[in-house]
Design a protein around this motif. Structure first.
Motif, mmCIF file in Angstrom:
data_model
loop_
_atom_site.group_PDB
_atom_site.id
_atom_site.type_symbol
_atom_site.label_atom_id
_atom_site.label_comp_id
_atom_site.label_asym_id
_atom_site.label_seq_id
_atom_site.Cartn_x
_atom_site.Cartn_y
_atom_site.Cartn_z
ATOM 1 N N MET A 45 0.807 -1.219 0.000
ATOM 2 C CA MET A 45 0.000 0.000 0.000
ATOM 3 C C MET A 45 0.843 1.271 0.000
ATOM 4 O O MET A 45 0.324 2.349 -0.128
ATOM 5 C CB MET A 45 -0.917 0.019 1.233
ATOM 6 N N THR A 46 2.147 1.155 0.184
ATOM 7 C CA THR A 46 2.960 2.361 0.230
ATOM 8 C C THR A 46 2.940 3.118 -1.091
ATOM 9 O O THR A 46 3.234 4.303 -1.128
ATOM 10 C CB THR A 46 4.413 2.010 0.583
ATOM 11 N N SER A 47 2.556 2.428 -2.168
ATOM 12 C CA SER A 47 2.534 3.106 -3.457
ATOM 13 C C SER A 47 1.364 4.060 -3.596
ATOM 14 O O SER A 47 1.366 4.931 -4.455
ATOM 15 C CB SER A 47 2.468 2.085 -4.602
ATOM 16 N N VAL A 48 0.356 3.932 -2.765
ATOM 17 C CA VAL A 48 -0.804 4.806 -2.902
ATOM 18 C C VAL A 48 -1.095 5.586 -1.640
ATOM 19 O O VAL A 48 -2.042 6.345 -1.575
ATOM 20 C CB VAL A 48 -2.067 4.002 -3.286
ATOM 21 N N THR A 49 -0.307 5.422 -0.610
ATOM 22 C CA THR A 49 -0.557 6.166 0.618
ATOM 23 C C THR A 49 0.497 7.216 0.827
ATOM 24 O O THR A 49 1.638 7.082 0.406
ATOM 25 C CB THR A 49 -0.562 5.227 1.844
ATOM 26 N N GLU A 50 0.095 8.301 1.456
ATOM 27 C CA GLU A 50 1.055 9.311 1.828
ATOM 28 C C GLU A 50 1.894 8.793 2.987
ATOM 29 O O GLU A 50 1.399 8.116 3.869
ATOM 30 C CB GLU A 50 0.329 10.599 2.239
ATOM 31 N N GLN A 51 3.170 9.130 2.990
ATOM 32 C CA GLN A 51 4.054 8.689 4.038
ATOM 33 C C GLN A 51 3.544 9.194 5.379
ATOM 34 O O GLN A 51 3.291 10.369 5.581
ATOM 35 C CB GLN A 51 5.474 9.231 3.777
ATOM 36 N N GLY A 52 3.380 8.269 6.320
ATOM 37 C CA GLY A 52 2.937 8.649 7.655
ATOM 38 C C GLY A 52 1.476 9.003 7.731
ATOM 39 O O GLY A 52 1.021 9.582 8.715
ATOM 40 N N SER A 53 0.681 8.684 6.718
ATOM 41 C CA SER A 53 -0.739 9.041 6.719
ATOM 42 C C SER A 53 -1.573 7.809 6.443
ATOM 43 O O SER A 53 -1.159 6.895 5.751
ATOM 44 C CB SER A 53 -1.020 10.101 5.647
ATOM 45 N N LYS A 54 -2.774 7.806 6.993
ATOM 46 C CA LYS A 54 -3.697 6.709 6.743
ATOM 47 C C LYS A 54 -4.520 6.944 5.484
ATOM 48 O O LYS A 54 -5.233 6.062 5.034
ATOM 49 C CB LYS A 54 -4.624 6.531 7.956
ATOM 50 N N ARG A 55 -4.453 8.140 4.929
ATOM 51 C CA ARG A 55 -5.228 8.443 3.742
ATOM 52 C C ARG A 55 -4.592 7.784 2.530
ATOM 53 O O ARG A 55 -3.369 7.605 2.461
ATOM 54 C CB ARG A 55 -5.323 9.952 3.534
ATOM 55 N N ILE A 56 -5.419 7.456 1.556
ATOM 56 C CA ILE A 56 -4.932 6.841 0.319
ATOM 57 C C ILE A 56 -4.771 7.944 -0.725
ATOM 58 O O ILE A 56 -5.737 8.604 -1.105
ATOM 59 C CB ILE A 56 -5.892 5.749 -0.159
ATOM 60 N N GLY B 267 -14.351 -0.898 -2.372
ATOM 61 C CA GLY B 267 -13.498 -0.612 -1.222
ATOM 62 C C GLY B 267 -12.615 -1.780 -0.825
ATOM 63 O O GLY B 267 -11.510 -1.581 -0.301
ATOM 64 N N LYS B 268 -13.074 -3.000 -1.074
ATOM 65 C CA LYS B 268 -12.279 -4.189 -0.728
ATOM 66 C C LYS B 268 -10.924 -4.189 -1.419
ATOM 67 O O LYS B 268 -9.945 -4.717 -0.895
ATOM 68 C CB LYS B 268 -13.046 -5.457 -1.099
ATOM 69 N N GLU C 7 -4.199 -5.191 3.073
ATOM 70 C CA GLU C 7 -3.646 -6.502 2.728
ATOM 71 C C GLU C 7 -3.896 -6.889 1.271
ATOM 72 O O GLU C 7 -3.419 -7.932 0.823
ATOM 73 C CB GLU C 7 -4.236 -7.583 3.646
ATOM 74 N N TYR C 8 -4.655 -6.058 0.523
ATOM 75 C CA TYR C 8 -4.974 -6.405 -0.854
ATOM 76 C C TYR C 8 -3.766 -6.123 -1.754
ATOM 77 O O TYR C 8 -3.107 -5.089 -1.628
ATOM 78 C CB TYR C 8 -6.188 -5.612 -1.346
ATOM 79 N N ASP C 9 -3.494 -7.021 -2.670
ATOM 80 C CA ASP C 9 -2.343 -6.890 -3.557
ATOM 81 C C ASP C 9 -2.494 -5.671 -4.482
ATOM 82 O O ASP C 9 -3.522 -5.504 -5.150
ATOM 83 C CB ASP C 9 -2.193 -8.156 -4.406
ATOM 84 N N LYS D 298 -0.907 -4.798 -7.292
ATOM 85 C CA LYS D 298 -0.984 -5.101 -8.731
ATOM 86 C C LYS D 298 -2.359 -5.644 -9.111
ATOM 87 O O LYS D 298 -2.915 -5.299 -10.160
ATOM 88 C CB LYS D 298 0.105 -6.098 -9.116
ATOM 89 N N LYS D 299 -2.921 -6.482 -8.250
ATOM 90 C CA LYS D 299 -4.245 -7.032 -8.523
ATOM 91 C C LYS D 299 -5.304 -5.939 -8.499
ATOM 92 O O LYS D 299 -6.230 -5.938 -9.314
ATOM 93 C CB LYS D 299 -4.582 -8.113 -7.494
ATOM 94 N N ARG D 300 -5.169 -4.984 -7.563
ATOM 95 C CA ARG D 300 -6.117 -3.868 -7.513
ATOM 96 C C ARG D 300 -6.066 -3.063 -8.807
ATOM 97 O O ARG D 300 -7.107 -2.712 -9.377
ATOM 98 C CB ARG D 300 -5.805 -2.966 -6.324
ATOM 99 N N LYS D 301 -4.863 -2.774 -9.271
ATOM 100 C CA LYS D 301 -4.724 -1.986 -10.490
ATOM 101 C C LYS D 301 -5.328 -2.716 -11.681
ATOM 102 O O LYS D 301 -6.012 -2.099 -12.525
ATOM 103 C CB LYS D 301 -3.251 -1.677 -10.745
ATOM 104 N N ILE D 302 -5.095 -4.022 -11.763
ATOM 105 C CA ILE D 302 -5.687 -4.813 -12.846
ATOM 106 C C ILE D 302 -7.209 -4.777 -12.768
ATOM 107 O O ILE D 302 -7.901 -4.631 -13.787
ATOM 108 C CB ILE D 302 -5.165 -6.266 -12.786
#
Length: 395
Positions: free
Chosen positions: A1-12, A214-215, A220-222, A224-228
């Motif tokens: 999830m680090t690819s879509v979250t701000e560092q140190g933030s819970k927001r996506i 939202g799932k 824990e969701y992958d 790459k799978k989300r992007k696909i």
């Protein structure tokens, strides 16, 4: 999830970026409503009378409300992960009621500047509020119930175009409020009206689908799978739009008009119904939205941070942008030579039908407004991050 979250933030970050983008575009449409010379008298999407630039100015703003509602459902799912089902349901129910009240009291005043509330305007916040109430109820049953109901509402509400419901005074009102409202005016006495622009349940369907998506954004969701998933479902929605539009049998109440002109035919092809959001309209807009959401996964630069600033405080931005626009309108109204006798024009005040500027003036005012709102939004974003007051969750 680090690819879509701000560092140190819970927001996506990808959600805030896309939401911020559509919020900025949304302000363009409202600026056009307030300031374009033909906003009160013409249809910018009518191929017979519009221009390419005017059509684009209105059409691009179609992407705002459905994307915003979809992301509201998605955010509701993510917010519920930190609560018990009962807590999540209770919060959604209370926030839904709060949004309906805000639409009637605060946003209507910002739109009309009429302290007597001769016109109450029910728009997207009203629809989101009601949709949250329904989501509070359906989410207590199961995630699957929400998802299936969302698909049924989005795919099925256009059946009323083919099979009108039995008509009487009570069913007509309920049908318009929940399914078919399209600039519907309800008179309340001799001097007051309710202008219902957003039929609730078609928008509820879009919110429910957002909740279902939202799932894909759980920690824990992958990735790459989300992007696909986003790309595949987005592409499928666009294919559905094209198929339905070509067939012309179902999914939009107004048949596509054929012209002996390639450009007008192109405009007509994309001129789908927003009020209420038809299946064709929803397929087109949500299809593009899902693809953009996938693209935003890797959209990390200074511009994305600007979009995310607006997108992280959407309610704050939405409310104050109406008051800023209407305040500028008052100044322009008197500067254009209008006087007190011209103030009242239902549903707006300070907006005579003869007032307005060319399209370049609309774009200039829009740019000034969104730039002026950046630092207030940045301040409020910081305030929310550094304070934990209970009422901030409602804003």
């Amino acid at each position: 999830m680090t690819s879509v979250t701000e560092q140190g933030s819970k927001r996506i970050l990808s959600i805030d970026v896309l939401r911020g983008l559509v919020m900025l575009i949304m302000a363009l449409d409202h600026t056009r409503d307030f300031f374009h010379i033909e906003a009160m008298t013409g249809d910018p999407l009518n191929p017979d009378t519009t221009t390419g630039m005017l059509y684009f100015t209105r059409f691009i703003t179609h992407f705002c409300a459905p994307t915003f509602v979809f992301l509201s459902g998605l955010s509701a799912y993510l917010s519920a992960q930190n609560k018990t089902p009962a807590q999540a349901s209770k919060f959604l129910f209370k926030r839904g009621i709060w949004l309906i009240v805000v639409e009637i009291v605060l946003i209507t005043l910002g739109i009309t500047f009429n302290p007597f509330y001769n016109a109450i305007v029910l728009q997207v916040i009203w629809a989101i509020g009601f949709s949250m109430i329904f989501l509070a109820l359906f989410s207590r049953i199961s995630y699957k119930t929400v998802l299936v109901t969302g698909f049924l509402l989005v795919f099925g509400h256009n059946l009323f175009d083919l099979f009108p419901a039995p008509s009487n005074i009570y069913s007509d009102v309920l049908l318009k409020v929940f399914f078919t409202a399209s600039g519907t005016i309800f008179p309340i006495g001799k001097e007051h009206i309710i202008a219902d622009l957003y039929a609730v349940l078609p928008w509820t369907g879009i919110m429910f689908l957002g909740y279902g998506a939202g799932k894909w954004f759980k920690r824990e969701y992958d990735v790459k799978k989300r992007k696909i998933n986003l790309l595949n479902f987005g592409a499928a929605a666009l294919v559905l739009f094209v198929a339905l539009r070509i067939a012309g049998v179902y999914g939009d109440p107004i048949p596509r008009k054929e012209y002996h002109d390639v450009f007008k035919n192109l405009l007509s092809f994309f001129n789908v119904s927003k009020y209420p959001p038809s299946l064709q309209y929803t397929s087109l807009i949500i299809g593009v939205g899902l693809i953009l959401l996938a693209v935003c996964e890797k959209f990390k630069n200074k511009l994305s941070k600007v979009f995310a600033t607006y997108g992280s405080v959407p309610f704050f931005y939405y409310v104050i942008h109406f008051y800023l626009l209407h305040s500028i309108l008052v100044v322009a109204f008197f500067a254009s030579g209008y006087t007190k006798k011209d103030i009242i024009n239902m549903p707006f005040m300070f907006r005579p039908n003869t007032f307005g500027f060319d399209l370049w003036g609309v774009y200039l005012i829009w740019i000034v407004v969104i730039l002026a709102l950046y630092y207030p939004c940045k301040w409020f974003k910081k305030y929310k991050e550094t304070h934990s007051k209970w009422w901030l969750s409602y804003l």
